[in-house]
Design an enzyme around this catalytic site. Structure first.
Site: not given
Ligand code: COA
Length: 393
Positions: A29, A79, A111, A152, A201, A233, A242, A275, A308
């Site tokens: 979506d 990195e 980072c 990302t 993370s 960051h 968040k 990112n 990280s």
């Molecule tokens: N409409 C609106 N929001 C939606 C949705 C929709 N149809 N479907 C999912 N979402 C929201 C979820 O509720 C979640 O929100 P929340 O975190 O506020 O609860 C968000 O979108 C992400 O969904 P999630 O299922 O957690 O996504 P994912 O499993 O694809 O993982 C990351 C997201 C960021 C963990 C993943 O992209 C990742 O590993 N990124 C690289 C690491 C990173 O950037 N880490 C950050 C710290 S350094």
């Protein structure tokens, strides 16, 4: 004497992918990408661009003729290094024609590397107040096609000139930092892409922010209401929000709204880029300064850096009188607007291209100022095709 950021610029490649198209292609979506993660576009580089071309392109926008003689150090936080031994900073030093009696090296801690470089620069300038340090944060945030982190991804560099009596932001001596040995994101030497525990993370990022923020508050007495803005960051734009929300109950509703409004200004560019790893905090800072209509000279900005693995830091800066004059708002926004959109098929093809390995050769042409034009005998050769957009002297 105050030390800090005298000039500040970013550079991103001239291609981007729209996140609605990627979501549709991956069967997700689009609202998840735009709202849940908070990304609208992803910057994409061609194979003839690497952290050296990105860094040189970012830096060439702020390095003046006079600076070339005054820079004593070129430090690259990254990195996405292209060599286990030779530092990208050495090549950037050459491309930018910096005077030879300089130190050039690379700093690594995910980072966080750009922040380590910035503070190292500050300490040097404190003892050599008539000299300058060029700090570059340059990265290619790549998780792989159809991977969990794909939405990302991003690519680009930020360059900062650190001097005494800076014209944009002073950096105070109030840092609080934290090191915790964890595996939330890492990239073994053999691997092109990182190994990521996404949920870990996310939670470590938020907990690290709470720890360094609360520690900083204890040491300095500064509270949320004392800050005109906080800059984070930004691995994806929802992440910093968040962390910010997790401490907002420490202040009243008016201050909560104010800080959240500033946060939205700080992510405007990242929503369109993705990112930048080491550069993300500083792209956020540029976005905040160039997009906020309410900030003014003397305002106090808090900066949160997270790498990280994990190392994090919270520190403060003050906006200098007349800082607006030294921003590059127009040319940064032109750079974002002038990019060419690619289809998902084009993105997948461009993303998968590789430079030759094992001594093989290839030649390239480019419409990006500093680019790789040749690879031969395992050496990348760079040249400047066109001048960068004019800088403000
Ligand atoms: N409409 C609106 N929001 C939606 C949705 C929709 N149809 N479907 C999912 N979402 C929201 C979820 O509720 C979640 O929100 P929340 O975190 O506020 O609860 C968000 O979108 C992400 O969904 P999630 O299922 O957690 O996504 P994912 O499993 O694809 O993982 C990351 C997201 C960021 C963990 C993943 O992209 C990742 O590993 N990124 C690289 C690491 C990173 O950037 N880490 C950050 C710290 S350094």
């Amino acid at each position: 004497m105050k030390i800090g950021i005298d000039r500040l610029s970013f550079f991103i490649p001239n291609l981007y992918l729209d996140m609605t198209e990627l979501a549709n292609h991956r069967g997700d979506d689009p609202a998840k990408y735009h709202i849940g993660i908070g990304q609208d576009q992803m910057a994409l580089n061609r194979v003839s661009e690497d952290i050296i071309t990105l860094g040189a392109n970012a830096a060439s926008r702020i390095v003046t003729e006079q600076d070339r003689e005054l820079i004593d150090m070129v430090i690259v936080g990254t990195e996405s290094g292209i060599d286990h031994s030779k530092a990208s900073a050495v090549i950037i030093h050459h491309l930018l024609k910096v005077q030879p009696f300089a130190r050039s090296f690379e700093v690594k801690e995910a980072c966080y590397g750009g922040t380590a470089a910035l503070h190292m620069a500050k300490e040097y300038v404190k003892n050599h107040q008539d000299r300058k340090v060029l700090v570059i944060a340059s990265d290619m945030a790549r998780y792989g096609l159809a991977s969990g982190g794909e939405v990302t991804q991003g690519v680009g560099a930020v360059a900062m000139m650190v001097t005494a009596d800076p014209r944009i932001l002073t950096i105070e001596d109030d840092s609080t930092f934290l090191t915790e040995d964890i595996y939330d994101f890492w990239r073994p030497d053999y691997s092109e892409f990182p190994i990521v525990d996404g949920p870990l993370s996310n939670s470590t990022y938020i907990e690290s922010f709470q720890k360094v923020w609360n520690h900083h508050k204890e040491l300095t007495g500064l509270k949320l209401e004392d800050y005109d803005a906080l800059s984070f960051h930004i691995p994806y734009t929802k992440m910093g929000k968040k962390a910010l929300q997790s401490v907002l109950d420490q202040t009243d509703e008016e201050n909560q709204t104010r800080l959240l409004e500033r946060y939205e200004e700080s992510i405007r560019y990242s929503r369109r880029v993705g990112n930048l790893y080491t550069g993300s905090l500083y792209l956020g800072l540029i976005s905040l300064l160039e997009n906020s209509q309410t900030l003014s000279s003397g305002d106090r900005i808090g900066l949160f850096s997270y790498g990280s693995g994990a190392v994090s830091e919270f520190f403060t800066g003050y906006l200098v009188e007349g800082y607006q004059e030294f921003l590059m708002t127009e040319s940064h926004q032109e750079m974002l607007d002038a990019r060419k959109q690619v289809t998902v098929a084009e993105y997948e093809a461009i993303f998968s291209e590789k430079l030759p390995e094992n001594g093989e050769s290839a030649e390239y042409t480019s419409d990006v100022p500093f680019s790789i034009y040749k690879v031969e005998n395992d050496i990348r050769y760079y040249k400047q095709y066109t001048q960068n957009l004019a800088f403000i002297s």
